[in-house]
Write a protein that holds these residues in place. Sequence first.
Motif, PDB file in Angstrom:
ATOM      1  N   ILE A   1       4.754  11.217   7.645  1.00 54.52           N
ATOM      2  CA  ILE A   1       3.226  11.125   8.678  1.00 54.52           C
ATOM      3  C   ILE A   1       3.232  10.421   8.843  1.00 54.52           C
ATOM      4  O   ILE A   1       2.534  10.226  10.273  1.00 54.52           O
ATOM      5  CB  ILE A   1       2.310  12.280   7.724  1.00 54.52           C
ATOM      6  CG1 ILE A   1       3.250  13.924   7.652  1.00 54.52           C
ATOM      7  CG2 ILE A   1       1.426  12.896   8.816  1.00 54.52           C
ATOM      8  CD1 ILE A   1       1.837  14.831   6.689  1.00 54.52           C
ATOM      9  N   ALA A   2       2.716   9.198   8.215  1.00 48.05           N
ATOM     10  CA  ALA A   2       2.204   7.840   8.914  1.00 48.05           C
ATOM     11  C   ALA A   2       2.816   6.780   9.244  1.00 48.05           C
ATOM     12  O   ALA A   2       2.689   7.028  10.137  1.00 48.05           O
ATOM     13  CB  ALA A   2       2.032   7.105   7.541  1.00 48.05           C
ATOM     14  N   VAL A   3       4.499   7.474   8.622  1.00 48.05           N
ATOM     15  CA  VAL A   3       5.325   6.308  10.021  1.00 48.05           C
ATOM     16  C   VAL A   3       5.223   7.165  11.568  1.00 48.05           C
ATOM     17  O   VAL A   3       5.478   6.440  12.124  1.00 48.05           O
ATOM     18  CB  VAL A   3       6.465   6.481   9.043  1.00 48.05           C
ATOM     19  CG1 VAL A   3       7.747   5.687  10.298  1.00 48.05           C
ATOM     20  CG2 VAL A   3       6.598   5.389   8.177  1.00 48.05           C
TER      21      VAL A   3
ATOM     22  N   MET B   1       0.966  -1.384  -0.089  1.00 45.41           N
ATOM     23  CA  MET B   1       0.372   0.227  -0.029  1.00 45.41           C
ATOM     24  C   MET B   1       0.998   1.212   0.055  1.00 45.41           C
ATOM     25  O   MET B   1       0.664   2.256  -1.148  1.00 45.41           O
ATOM     26  CB  MET B   1      -0.821  -0.019   1.564  1.00 45.41           C
ATOM     27  CG  MET B   1      -1.691   1.088   1.550  1.00 45.41           C
ATOM     28  SD  MET B   1      -2.449   1.095   2.818  1.00 45.41           S
ATOM     29  CE  MET B   1      -3.515   2.652   2.617  1.00 45.41           C
ATOM     30  N   ARG B   2       2.008   1.641   1.082  1.00 44.49           N
ATOM     31  CA  ARG B   2       2.724   2.540   1.025  1.00 44.49           C
ATOM     32  C   ARG B   2       3.449   2.591  -0.497  1.00 44.49           C
ATOM     33  O   ARG B   2       3.827   4.047  -0.608  1.00 44.49           O
ATOM     34  CB  ARG B   2       3.553   2.106   1.547  1.00 44.49           C
ATOM     35  CG  ARG B   2       5.369   1.146   2.079  1.00 44.49           C
ATOM     36  CD  ARG B   2       5.888   1.454   2.310  1.00 44.49           C
ATOM     37  NE  ARG B   2       4.603   0.694   4.320  1.00 44.49           N
ATOM     38  CZ  ARG B   2       5.195   0.701   5.638  1.00 44.49           C
ATOM     39  NH1 ARG B   2       6.502   1.702   6.234  1.00 44.49           N
ATOM     40  NH2 ARG B   2       4.725   0.486   6.486  1.00 44.49           N
ATOM     41  N   PHE B   3       3.509   1.893  -1.322  1.00 43.09           N
ATOM     42  CA  PHE B   3       4.453   1.978  -2.052  1.00 43.09           C
ATOM     43  C   PHE B   3       3.369   2.207  -3.525  1.00 43.09           C
ATOM     44  O   PHE B   3       3.938   2.855  -4.443  1.00 43.09           O
ATOM     45  CB  PHE B   3       5.132   0.724  -2.705  1.00 43.09           C
ATOM     46  CG  PHE B   3       6.461   0.795  -1.749  1.00 43.09           C
ATOM     47  CD1 PHE B   3       7.097   2.134  -1.469  1.00 43.09           C
ATOM     48  CD2 PHE B   3       5.992  -0.565  -1.006  1.00 43.09           C
ATOM     49  CE1 PHE B   3       8.524   1.237  -0.273  1.00 43.09           C
ATOM     50  CE2 PHE B   3       7.480  -0.956   0.286  1.00 43.09           C
ATOM     51  CZ  PHE B   3       7.908   0.157   0.054  1.00 43.09           C
ATOM     52  N   MET B   4       2.029   2.098  -3.431  1.00 45.42           N
ATOM     53  CA  MET B   4       1.282   2.584  -4.523  1.00 45.42           C
ATOM     54  C   MET B   4       1.199   4.100  -5.555  1.00 45.42           C
ATOM     55  O   MET B   4       1.467   4.655  -6.059  1.00 45.42           O
ATOM     56  CB  MET B   4      -0.242   1.765  -3.897  1.00 45.42           C
ATOM     57  CG  MET B   4      -1.090   2.328  -5.090  1.00 45.42           C
ATOM     58  SD  MET B   4      -2.730   1.916  -4.648  1.00 45.42           S
ATOM     59  CE  MET B   4      -2.445   0.502  -4.010  1.00 45.42           C
TER      60      MET B   4
ATOM     61  N   TRP C   1      -4.162   6.081   2.569  1.00 43.67           N
ATOM     62  CA  TRP C   1      -4.953   6.141   1.702  1.00 43.67           C
ATOM     63  C   TRP C   1      -5.243   7.888   1.429  1.00 43.67           C
ATOM     64  O   TRP C   1      -5.377   7.988  -0.486  1.00 43.67           O
ATOM     65  CB  TRP C   1      -6.116   5.961   1.875  1.00 43.67           C
ATOM     66  CG  TRP C   1      -6.209   4.284   2.656  1.00 43.67           C
ATOM     67  CD1 TRP C   1      -6.550   3.622   3.244  1.00 43.67           C
ATOM     68  CD2 TRP C   1      -6.647   3.951   1.292  1.00 43.67           C
ATOM     69  NE1 TRP C   1      -6.896   2.210   3.063  1.00 43.67           N
ATOM     70  CE2 TRP C   1      -7.064   1.984   1.924  1.00 43.67           C
ATOM     71  CE3 TRP C   1      -6.914   3.590   0.118  1.00 43.67           C
ATOM     72  CZ2 TRP C   1      -7.049   1.176   1.501  1.00 43.67           C
ATOM     73  CZ3 TRP C   1      -7.431   2.423  -0.881  1.00 43.67           C
ATOM     74  CH2 TRP C   1      -7.699   0.950  -0.816  1.00 43.67           C
ATOM     75  N   VAL C   2      -4.668   8.859   2.393  1.00 41.25           N
ATOM     76  CA  VAL C   2      -4.886  10.204   1.645  1.00 41.25           C
ATOM     77  C   VAL C   2      -3.919  10.396  -0.186  1.00 41.25           C
ATOM     78  O   VAL C   2      -4.410  11.378  -0.590  1.00 41.25           O
ATOM     79  CB  VAL C   2      -5.278  10.993   2.645  1.00 41.25           C
ATOM     80  CG1 VAL C   2      -4.960  12.355   1.901  1.00 41.25           C
ATOM     81  CG2 VAL C   2      -6.165  10.966   2.941  1.00 41.25           C
TER      82      VAL C   2
ATOM     83  N   HIS D   1      -1.681   1.867  13.533  1.00 46.18           N
ATOM     84  CA  HIS D   1      -1.151   1.801  11.928  1.00 46.18           C
ATOM     85  C   HIS D   1      -2.783   1.860  11.210  1.00 46.18           C
ATOM     86  O   HIS D   1      -2.337   1.864  10.092  1.00 46.18           O
ATOM     87  CB  HIS D   1      -1.089   0.144  12.448  1.00 46.18           C
ATOM     88  CG  HIS D   1      -0.819  -0.763  10.555  1.00 46.18           C
ATOM     89  ND1 HIS D   1       0.266  -0.289  10.057  1.00 46.18           N
ATOM     90  CD2 HIS D   1      -1.666  -1.645   9.580  1.00 46.18           C
ATOM     91  CE1 HIS D   1      -0.290  -1.072   8.739  1.00 46.18           C
ATOM     92  NE2 HIS D   1      -1.230  -1.891   8.269  1.00 46.18           N
ATOM     93  N   ALA D   2      -3.835   1.901  11.954  1.00 42.05           N
ATOM     94  CA  ALA D   2      -5.052   2.208  10.934  1.00 42.05           C
ATOM     95  C   ALA D   2      -5.132   3.642  11.030  1.00 42.05           C
ATOM     96  O   ALA D   2      -5.510   3.763   9.773  1.00 42.05           O
ATOM     97  CB  ALA D   2      -6.276   2.056  12.281  1.00 42.05           C
ATOM     98  N   CYS D   3      -4.704   4.353  11.165  1.00 37.78           N
ATOM     99  CA  CYS D   3      -4.688   6.024  11.628  1.00 37.78           C
ATOM    100  C   CYS D   3      -3.729   6.436  10.678  1.00 37.78           C
ATOM    101  O   CYS D   3      -3.513   6.762   9.633  1.00 37.78           O
ATOM    102  CB  CYS D   3      -4.537   6.311  12.679  1.00 37.78           C
ATOM    103  SG  CYS D   3      -5.725   6.375  14.241  1.00 37.78           S
ATOM    104  N   GLY D   4      -2.608   5.360  10.235  1.00 37.62           N
ATOM    105  CA  GLY D   4      -1.458   5.567   9.667  1.00 37.62           C
ATOM    106  C   GLY D   4      -1.696   5.143   8.226  1.00 37.62           C
ATOM    107  O   GLY D   4      -1.421   5.794   7.396  1.00 37.62           O
TER     108      GLY D   4
END
Length: 209
Positions: free
Chosen positions: A65-67, A1-4, A90-91, A82-85
Amino acid sequence: MRFMPLAMLIAAAAWLASRWDALPARWVVHWGPRGVPNGWATKTFGGVFGPLLFGVGLALFLELIAVAIERTSRTRFPQLAHACGNIVRWVSIAVVGIVALLAVLLPSSSPPSPRVVLGVCFGAIALALVAGGRGLAVAMKQMKAEGESLPKGYGAFLYRNPEDRRLWVPKLVGIGWTLNFAHPAAWLLLGLLLMPAIVTLVVAFVVSG
């Protein structure tokens, strides 16, 4: 997901490179009142690939920011952190995807209208927030099934505790503060904080017609 987000930018760059000879000499990238074009890009490396390079920087910034949210949150609730990250991720997918899509569509013989661009932006960000919120709700459900409970007042999306007289309370996940939505002034303050953005978006949609 993070590489999308990076994958979308690479795909857009490959598409533009493969169609370099077919790209016009210049194209509209900005519209003024009533949808009148007032900004153009030219067929140069910066004009074609500049938006994608901006997207790379934006994707990396949002991932940081997610990390940071995941690593600075209380270790007692790793699933929630993890869900908040992932909401930020997704944004990132939505915003960077918009950048990649516009980088491909604008230098064409039939670019999208300003209203279509605004509609795509609103729709993509709304879907990202829905997907992130669903992931957060799933994490909360898993925590409940495992017998974990949040401190009083904290929920999946907001803090609400009528017994707490504070308007601002520390966030449970990440850094910073959030509103106590049991406080009478919370919704009014939220409306005031959002009002400039809402007015700007409404004006932008109206004048683009």
